[in-house]
Design an enzyme around this catalytic site. Structure first.
Site, PDB file in Angstrom:
ATOM      1  N   CYS A  97       0.729  -1.421  -0.084  1.00 22.27           N
ATOM      2  CA  CYS A  97      -0.321  -0.032  -0.294  1.00 22.27           C
ATOM      3  C   CYS A  97       1.048   1.453   0.475  1.00 22.27           C
ATOM      4  O   CYS A  97       0.671   2.228  -0.217  1.00 22.27           O
ATOM      5  CB  CYS A  97      -0.677  -0.071   1.297  1.00 22.27           C
ATOM      6  SG  CYS A  97      -0.189   0.070   2.929  1.00 22.27           S
ATOM      7  N   HIS A 132      -1.576   1.748   7.829  1.00 20.36           N
ATOM      8  CA  HIS A 132      -2.349   0.789   5.700  1.00 20.36           C
ATOM      9  C   HIS A 132      -2.165   3.147   5.622  1.00 20.36           C
ATOM     10  O   HIS A 132      -2.589   3.711   5.887  1.00 20.36           O
ATOM     11  CB  HIS A 132      -3.474   0.366   5.543  1.00 20.36           C
ATOM     12  CG  HIS A 132      -4.039   0.662   4.218  1.00 20.36           C
ATOM     13  ND1 HIS A 132      -3.017   0.181   3.769  1.00 20.36           N
ATOM     14  CD2 HIS A 132      -5.303   1.022   4.000  1.00 20.36           C
ATOM     15  CE1 HIS A 132      -4.498   0.265   2.912  1.00 20.36           C
ATOM     16  NE2 HIS A 132      -5.175   0.931   2.529  1.00 20.36           N
TER      17      HIS A 132
END
Length: 750
Positions: free
Chosen positions: A424, A696
């Site tokens: 990510c 994330h």
């Protein structure tokens, strides 16, 4: 070698795995686990034979799919330690042994495949209630001579003499390679389950534990972890179940999953709190697998109806003849057996998905036997073809979901990026660069593309191909696998599946891209400027600065100036420094501040005292010094990095201060010359959620064509309102001094 029946049985989490250990070894310096390399590899292999179209299908036969996972790299993970052991035994140097283990010959690879086919020739029986013979023995007559001469088996036997910790380290590399291959081939749905197993053979239980992350809808095994609870407890104060679940979810934590876990791991909701901040919704289901004896049935009212093979399976494993009790291979050979059968089970699952609705049903045992008979052969004509089974795109390509597929965003420059395993941070940075229109225009220029190809620019070449897909391919999402592979080969620090820092990646990525484009600059200047000068008879050389200038430096580089003032004699000294990203401190002891507050803190006057005193060239002594900083030449693209990660005492923490920022930014208070253009417009943001251990990254970027903002969460893309951009999770802000216009790209249609 002799054969024994091994079985895998689902079990609950033991109390020792759910509570902290009482004592920590004195030599423990950091929190870690005993299988640290399970998601690491030397190279991420790019997918091949990609077809155009929204489903990105890759066609394999079943044998090809299995061998794509059990490739030479996987075999090398197993036996490279054995090569080093043989080198020591032969009194060669360690480096010689390492060189010998660096490559695997075709003969050695064939021997390994033949050894695997022998283990698999009796097949795999799924479910605990099968009629599989517990006293199973393979008929090895006719194979014993081959097995004695098999160098792959000799390597495995030598490795069974290692300590359990060393065996687990080798198995983790083997499992990690296979897990990464599957993560590139299969994207799970939103509903997963973590299941725990124990291994059993004729003499009793094995000390090896197995944890699987399974896609409930298909039964596909998305990730695996072989571990020893005792080793995990020695390595960290964190509970075993927390370490295991984190390992399994790490490559998928960005996909907003719902994960089911046995209620024996409840721990008063600790796991729920741990993973909720990462977009993972943990659900605990009633225990459906209390410690069962062989033959005991699973309750019919099990809350989770899963595929039969997820309840357990049985098959034959090979052990050395000298190992009467199985103790010598208590972890290693059973671990290989488990991993090998997971590969077969996943191949079977993909085969079943491909043939849904065809009326063809093949049992796992029959499928494994057929596949084993062809494993070491040169041809694979008798095994059915399989598409690349990315479960999300596969379902969306069906007629039942065709309407959903048509609603995906397919605007130029608005394209999601698939997560290839904890990627990510890379996806978020790539989205920001994709939205930097002047860079895109330059790279997608036909002349630049030709120069990049002729200059053999590895990263520049794959980055251009990715930009073409994102801007001109008409895709709703694509996979930056090749870009990640090339980046990992150039920058080894990013060649793994651990959490990385997006700001650090951006700096390194721009540096590598700048180096590639310098080759283009040299070629262009040689072909134009030098030719022109020859015609004019001008023999002057080109300045070094001209050779170093690229589109990256013109856009992202700025210059700061520093003035130091000696507090004793008032002597002034001036210096300058080029920068690409400004890393801004965040004011402490406040829950909210502005981006201007962070800039003021960065550019504030600083007095260096004590050990930080500077040497004054006039006084000849170290004196207290005042440092003044300002911007001499601000960049076209101003990249601001908020320093959210720091230390509080001895602990590393993340600052969650809400930094307020506007769409417009005026930096005139920090410029050395007020005449310069000081107004900037925001066009991209990188957000970070979670903590230091598990986090994330997502991106928010403004479309130049429509003026709207889009939220990029890996492959998921959605249009958002402007007020959604402001967030306390902001980690990097990208501002442009000039408003972007519609990019001038040949062939671009809006």
């Amino acid at each position: 070698m002799k054969a024994k029946a091994l079985s895998v049985r689902e079990c609950i989490w033991e109390s020792e795995e759910c509570h902290l250990v009482d004592e920590i070894p004195e030599d423990l310096q950091t929190t870690s686990v005993c299988l640290p390399n399970i998601f690491r590899s030397k190279k991420v292999r790019p997918l091949t034979r990609l077809l155009t179209g929204p489903t990105y299908q890759v066609y394999y036969t079943a044998r090809e799919l299995l061998l794509k996972v059990l490739d030479k790299g996987a075999i090398q993970k197993l036996i490279r330690r054995a090569a080093g052991m043989r080198a020591v035994a032969n009194r060669q140097s360690y480096n010689q042994g390492k060189e010998q283990s660096a490559s695997l010959s075709e003969g050695e690879y064939t021997e390994a495949l033949t050894w695997f086919s022998i283990v698999l020739q009796k097949g795999v029986t799924e479910g605990l209630n099968s009629s599989y013979d517990p006293d199973l023995t393979l008929t090895l007559d006719g194979w014993q001579g081959f097995l004695k001469r098999n160098s792959f088996q000799s390597s495995l036997v030598s490795l069974t003499r290692l300590e359990d910790g060393e065996k687990l380290e080798i198995l983790s590399a083997f499992c990690g390679h296979i897990a990464r291959c599957y993560q590139a081939l299969y994207t799970p749905g939103q509903n997963l389950a973590v299941k725990k197993y124990r291994l059993f053979y004729q003499q009793g239980s094995c000390s090896l534990h197995l944890a699987l992350l399974c896609d409930i809808s298909s039964g596909f095994i998305c990730n695996m972890l072989l571990y020893s609870p005792e080793h995990l407890q020695k390595q960290s104060r964190r509970t075993v179940v927390e370490q295991v679940v984190e390992h399994l979810l790490r490559p998928f934590c960005s996909q907003r999953l719902t994960v089911q876990l046995d209620s024996s791991a409840w721990m008063d909701g600790t796991l729920t709190d741990t993973f909720s901040g990462l977009g993972v919704d943990v659900h605990f289901v009633p225990t459906s697998c209390p410690a069962k004896e062989p033959g005991q049935q699973t309750p019919d009212d099990s809350p989770v109806q899963v595929s039969a093979h997820l309840q357990g399976w049985t098959g034959p494993a090979l052990f050395p003849l000298s190992d009467q009790k199985g103790s010598g291979a208590d972890v290693f050979l059973p671990g290989i057996w488990v991993t090998l059968h997971i590969v077969c089970i996943n191949t079977f699952t993909l085969h079943t998905l491909q043939n849904q609705g065809s009326g063809k049903q093949v049992h796992l045992m029959e499928f494994t036997r057929t596949l084993a008979s062809q494993l070491a052969m040169d041809s694979s004509t008798a095994v059915p073809a399989l598409p690349r089974l990315n479960s999300i795109s596969y379902r969306e390509s069906s007629s039942a979901n065709s309407s959903k597929q048509r609603t995906n965003i397919t605007r130029a420059g608005v394209c999601g990026l698939d997560n290839s395993g904890n990627s990510c941070y890379l996806n978020a940075v790539l989205q920001c660069l994709c939205s930097t229109v002047p860079l895109v225009e330059y790279l997608l220029n036909q002349d630049t593309q030709a120069e990049l190809a002729q200059s053999k620019c590895r990263l520049g070449g794959v980055f251009v191909q990715l930009l073409k897909k994102m801007w001109m391919g008409g895709y709703s999402s694509c996979a930056p696998v090749e870009a990640r592979s090339v980046l990992g080969s150039i920058l080894p620090q990013f060649n793994n599946y651990s959490q990385q820092d997006a700001q650090e990646l951006l700096l390194f990525l721009l540096n590598v891209l700048h180096d590639d484009l310098k080759k283009v600059t040299r070629r262009q200047m040689r072909s134009s400027t030098l030719q022109q000068r020859r015609k004019q008879g001008d023999k002057r050389s080109i300045g070094a600065a001209a050779w170093e200038t690229t589109a990256v430096s013109q856009l992202f580089e700025g210059q700061m100036s520093f003035m130091t003032l000696c507090m004793h004699c008032d002597h002034q000294a001036h210096s300058s420094q080029t920068f690409t990203v400004l890393s801004l401190p965040i004011p402490t002891d406040t829950s909210k501040c502005t981006i201007e507050d962070c800039l003021s803190l960065f550019f504030q006057q600083t007095i260096l005292t004590g050990g930080e005193q500077m040497l004054c060239s006039v006084c000849g002594l170290r004196r207290e010094t005042t440092v003044f900083t300002c911007l001499d030449n601000p960049p076209e693209i101003l990249t601001l990095h908020l320093k959210r990660f720091g230390c509080k005492g001895k602990n590393q923490v993340k600052l969650r201060t809400n930094v307020l920022f506007n769409m417009k930014l005026n930096i005139s208070p920090f410029l050395s010359s007020p005449e310069q253009n000081s107004s900037y417009s925001l066009y991209a943001v990188v957000n970070h959620t979670g903590n230091l251990n598990m986090g994330h990254y997502t991106a928010l970027c403004q479309s130049t064509i429509t003026g709207t903002w889009h939220h990029f969460d890996d492959s998921a893309v959605k249009e958002v309102q402007e007020d959604f951009v402001q967030s306390s999770s902001a980690y990097m802000l990208l501002y442009s001094r000039r408003l972007f216009q519609k990019p001038n790209i040949q062939g671009l249609s809006v």
